[in-house]
Motif scaffolding. Structure first.
Motif, short mmCIF file in Angstrom:
data_model
loop_
_atom_site.label_atom_id
_atom_site.label_comp_id
_atom_site.label_asym_id
_atom_site.label_seq_id
_atom_site.Cartn_x
_atom_site.Cartn_y
_atom_site.Cartn_z
N UNK A 1 0.83 -1.21 0.00
CA UNK A 1 0.00 0.00 0.00
C UNK A 1 0.87 1.26 0.00
N UNK A 2 0.42 2.33 -0.68
CA UNK A 2 1.20 3.57 -0.72
C UNK A 2 1.22 4.27 0.63
N UNK A 3 2.35 4.87 0.95
CA UNK A 3 2.43 5.63 2.20
C UNK A 3 1.90 7.04 1.97
N UNK A 4 1.29 7.60 3.04
CA UNK A 4 0.85 8.99 2.96
C UNK A 4 2.04 9.93 3.13
N UNK A 5 3.01 9.50 3.91
CA UNK A 5 4.18 10.33 4.21
C UNK A 5 5.44 9.47 4.18
N UNK A 6 6.58 10.13 4.00
CA UNK A 6 7.85 9.41 4.16
C UNK A 6 8.09 9.19 5.65
N UNK A 7 7.90 10.28 6.40
CA UNK A 7 8.22 10.24 7.84
C UNK A 7 7.05 10.77 8.65
N UNK A 8 6.72 10.07 9.74
CA UNK A 8 5.81 10.65 10.74
C UNK A 8 6.60 10.81 12.02
N UNK A 9 6.56 12.02 12.59
CA UNK A 9 7.21 12.24 13.89
C UNK A 9 6.11 12.37 14.93
N UNK A 10 6.22 11.59 15.99
CA UNK A 10 5.23 11.66 17.08
C UNK A 10 5.80 12.53 18.19
N UNK A 11 5.17 13.69 18.43
CA UNK A 11 5.60 14.58 19.52
C UNK A 11 6.46 15.72 19.01
N UNK A 12 6.02 16.95 19.37
CA UNK A 12 6.77 18.14 18.93
C UNK A 12 7.47 18.79 20.12
N UNK A 13 8.15 17.97 20.93
CA UNK A 13 8.94 18.50 22.05
C UNK A 13 10.33 18.87 21.57
N UNK A 14 11.31 18.79 22.47
CA UNK A 14 12.66 19.23 22.11
C UNK A 14 13.26 18.39 20.99
N UNK A 15 12.98 17.08 20.98
CA UNK A 15 13.58 16.23 19.96
C UNK A 15 12.77 16.20 18.66
N UNK A 16 11.45 16.07 18.77
CA UNK A 16 10.59 15.84 17.62
C UNK A 16 10.76 16.85 16.49
N UNK A 17 10.69 18.14 16.83
CA UNK A 17 10.75 19.17 15.78
C UNK A 17 12.09 19.17 15.06
N UNK A 18 13.16 18.82 15.80
CA UNK A 18 14.49 18.80 15.19
C UNK A 18 14.54 17.69 14.14
N UNK A 19 14.07 16.50 14.53
CA UNK A 19 14.08 15.37 13.58
C UNK A 19 13.22 15.71 12.37
N UNK A 20 12.03 16.28 12.63
CA UNK A 20 11.10 16.59 11.53
C UNK A 20 11.72 17.60 10.57
N UNK A 21 12.31 18.66 11.14
CA UNK A 21 12.90 19.69 10.26
C UNK A 21 14.01 19.10 9.39
N UNK A 22 14.87 18.30 9.98
CA UNK A 22 16.00 17.78 9.21
C UNK A 22 15.52 16.82 8.11
N UNK A 23 14.44 16.07 8.38
CA UNK A 23 13.89 15.20 7.34
C UNK A 23 13.29 16.04 6.22
N UNK A 24 12.56 17.09 6.59
CA UNK A 24 11.95 17.95 5.56
C UNK A 24 13.03 18.66 4.74
N UNK A 25 14.12 19.05 5.40
CA UNK A 25 15.24 19.68 4.68
C UNK A 25 15.75 18.76 3.57
N UNK A 26 15.65 17.44 3.83
CA UNK A 26 16.12 16.48 2.83
C UNK A 26 14.99 16.10 1.85
N UNK A 27 13.95 16.97 1.85
CA UNK A 27 12.81 16.82 0.93
C UNK A 27 11.99 15.57 1.16
#
Ligand SMILES: Cc1cc2nc3c(=O)[nH]c(=O)nc-3n(C[C@H](O)[C@H](O)[C@H](O)COP(=O)(O)OP(=O)(O)OC[C@H]3O[C@@H](n4cnc5c(N)ncnc54)[C@H](O)[C@@H]3O)c2cc1C
Ligand code: SF4
Ligand code: SF4
Lengths: 554, 89
Positions: A1-27
């Motif tokens: 089945x097709x994925x809706x997203x490449x990455x899902x990050x659970x939680x936007x605390x100190x770690x979550x947003x950093x991981x999410x931003x760096x993944x989005x930076x890599x498109x």
């Protein structure tokens, strides 16, 4: 089945947003889910993020303008032998000396909400889709593979990799059968009070120093030694933060009555400790009281340390991976480092089209090889305070306090720090000047309350010729440092032979030499005090008036 | 709707959290650990069993769940956007 997203990050605390931003930076198509209405609503911590966090943080933090409340220049430890008689010794050896302080800071005191919101906005600007008011209740599982998440509204969202940044309780990781609930003796409950106070009063009473208090159990001014922290007070811009915390189980059987004990500690310390009673109490007004549990000793337990931090289709970061520190409670740096490593591995895994546990093991390998993460989850000084209490040995009490929160920390921190520092310098020889600019920029931002998104005052550039001249001097010094660093890299092989073995033995060297160096160091600091103060004031004046652009990293 | 309480300043509770913490009566042995650690006074012991008085001041710290050695506390997070929030954490 097709994925809706490449990455899902659970939680936007100190770690979550950093991981999410760096993944989005890599498109990568990235979704971040947060259960609170606004990012940071439910993160209770803040306090001091130590300097090593910022030095080795992802570039967007290090080279950015994050919001914080006050630079911290170090810790003043009050070793309370008898509070009624006022018999108190002070260990303030872990302080950045002037003229370096306050610009070169030991750490930065912050409230969680503005900081986490700042990070989340950076993530959204990078292309992350952020959904708040969304609790993730479970994972989509196919065999052993995590294939996505299920929300409280019943929505199923699929992704190639889930980065789990859910924080310390790890409810989802437990549900997925990846980790287990921690035993109560490894968890501490932090009872936190926030007081409003005039900035001028804080400047006078605290300056830039965090105050920590440690005392014998029978005085009931803080939790039994080694079963939590003593009292800690953090100065912010125009407020102070007060925290007392205690383990949920103090021996193999009993769970203490925390409500009763915290009231008792709070009452005793605020009514008996003179600097609180006479200086703070008349000037401070209670604004908030909150509490939160944290992983005080998870890292000390080998079995818990071995619990998986990844599985097929999922990587765990920060507190969710058990990375809260066991000595200083400084989990934010580890959340940032692990977020960056997780993003790197996730990007690689998606490129390689392999998100299996076997591939994601790279993440675990990198966490295990990270000298500062490993140092911070294994520190025993706070735990060892129990021995001092059992033996009622003041020498041991002073020793462990000195080693944990005094200059003695150099005997265990220097090698891991230098190892990481050398790796960063090797990767980018201009990193040293980026760090210098970071310190100066952060301090200027603090002076002018000017951070990204919350610019309260615009920094005015003066036309003074003297300031211009100093700016040119500052920039040419940085250029000179860059030049030296780049040329040193050319003799890398020679350096490898000398510096790497040297850095490996620095802790031992410190252990042996500190008893000699320390008294000399403090005598020199005292002697140079008048000159250092003048120099420090001059530097502050320069930072105040300088054109902000000279501190930018392009 | 948002609620506040005088004895816990600086924290707000957004309504709609519901019963996100539950007790399994069969497993509970009435040891009182949850009562001892909850700073919000959410629990009481009645007829040798723990009961939830109210979760209206709960700060979702989960320490009740950590100290329950009988696994009698069923802990989950409240629905998104509900429960406590604070600016001063
Ligand atoms: C009282 C206290 C004092 C501390 N002091 C310091 C200090 O001085 N220095 C320092 O460096 N560290 C300190 N720490 C530790 C630091 O706060 C943590 O290590 C850090 O917050 C970990 O970051 P994280 O991203 O792993 O988790 P968190 O920052 O806790 O973020 C987790 C996020 O996930 C969200 N979430 C959880 N479950 C779900 C779900 N199911 N669905 C959607 N969202 C979810 C939460 O709402 C939260 O926003 C302290 C901690 C406490 C409790
Ligand atoms: S801690 Fe668990 S077993 Fe003990 S009273 Fe509470 S719910 Fe019951
Ligand atoms: S989560 Fe914390 S505040 Fe809520 S009921 Fe449990 S112990 Fe009390």
């Amino acid at each position: 089945m097709d994925e809706d997203f490449d990455i899902i990050v659970v939680g936007a605390g100190f770690g979550g947003s950093v991981a999410a931003k760096l993944c989005a930076d890599a498109e990568l198509k990235t979704l971040m889910l947060e259960r609170s209405e606004n990012v940071g609503d439910k993160v209770i911590s803040g306090l001091t993020i130590p300097f090593q966090g910022f030095l080795f943080a992802p570039a967007f933090i290090r080279d950015g303008n994050p919001p914080f409340e006050r630079p911290a220049d170090g810790i003043v430890n009050y070793i309370i032998k008898d509070i009624d008689k006022g018999d108190i010794e002070i260990d303030d050896s872990l302080k950045v000396p002037k003229p370096l302080s306050p610009i070169i800071a030991f750490g930065y005191n912050t409230y969680c909400k503005p900081f986490c919101q700042w990070q989340a906005r950076k993530a959204v600007e990078a292309g992350v889709e952020l959904r708040t008011s969304t609790t993730v209740t479970n994972f989509i599982k196919e065999g052993e593979f995590i294939k996505g998440i299920i929300t409280d509204k019943g929505e199923k969202i699929r992704a190639k990799i889930v980065i789990n940044a859910e924080g310390s309780q790890g409810i989802l990781a437990i549900k997925a059968g990846v980790r287990e609930k921690y035993p109560p003796e490894t968890i501490s409950l932090a009872d936190t009070y926030d007081y409003v106070m005039r900035k001028e009063d804080i400047d006078k009473i605290f300056g830039y120093s965090v105050k920590m208090c440690w005392g014998w159990d029978e005085q009931k001014i803080s939790p039994p030694l080694g079963y939590g922290n003593g009292l800690m007070v953090w100065p912010y811009r125009s407020s102070i933060h007060f925290m007392q915390d205690q383990c949920l189980r103090t021996d193999q059987k009993s769970v203490p009555n925390l409500g009763k004990l915290f009231d008792e500690y709070h009452h005793n310390i605020t009514s008996k400790l003179l600097w609180w009673k006479d200086l703070v109490a008349p000037r401070a007004k209670l604004r908030a009281r909150m509490w939160e549990g944290f992983e005080i000793y998870v890292g000390l337990n080998k079995k818990l340390r071995k619990m998986p931090n990844h599985t097929d289709g999922m990587i765990l970061i920060g507190d969710a991976a058990g990375l809260e520190s066991t000595e200083l409670c400084d989990g934010v740096p580890a959340a940032w480092y692990s977020a960056e490593i997780a993003a790197q591995v996730a990007i690689e895994a998606i490129k390689a089209n392999d998100v299996s546990k076997a591939f994601l093991k790279k993440y675990d390998d990198k966490i295990k090889a990270h000298s500062i993460i490993q140092w911070s989850i294994k520190g025993r000084n706070r735990y060892n305070l129990r021995i001092a209490q059992q033996e009622h040995d003041i020498k041991k009490l002073k020793k462990y306090i000195h080693q944990g929160w005094g200059l003695g920390s150099l005997t265990h921190f220097t090698t891991p720090f230098m190892k990481l520092l050398l790796a960063y310098v090797k990767e980018d020889p201009t990193i040293i000047t980026k760090w210098i600019k970071m310190y100066f920029r952060y301090y200027q931002n603090w002076l002018h309350e000017s951070y990204d998104y919350v610019k309260k005052k615009v920094i005015k550039v003066t036309a003074s010729k003297r300031v211009r001249k100093k700016e040119r001097k500052f920039l040419s010094t940085l250029r000179f440092i860059d030049l030296i660093m780049k040329s040193m890299l050319r003799i890398r092989r020679v350096l490898k032979i000398i510096i790497i073995p040297l850095s490996n033995s620095l802790n031992t060297l410190m252990r042996k030499s500190l008893p000699i160096i320390e008294p000399i160091n403090s005598a020199i600091i005292k002697l140079l005090n008048p000159i250092s103060n003048k120099l420090s004031n001059k530097m502050i004046k320069f930072v105040d008036k300088a054109n902000p652009s000279i501190f930018y990293v392009y | 709707m948002v609620k506040t309480f005088k004895d816990f300043p600086g924290v707000q509770w957004v309504e709609g959290a519901g019963e996100f913490i539950k007790i399994n009566d069969e497993k509970c042995i009435g040891c009182g650990n949850c009562v001892k650690v909850c700073l919000a006074g959410c629990f009481e012991i009645m007829e040798k069993k723990a009961k939830i008085k109210s979760l209206e001041k709960c700060l979702e710290c989960a320490v009740c769940w950590y100290v329950c050695q009988e696994e009698a506390i069923i802990f989950s997070w409240p629905p998104g956007g509900t429960g406590y929030k604070s600016d001063w954490g």
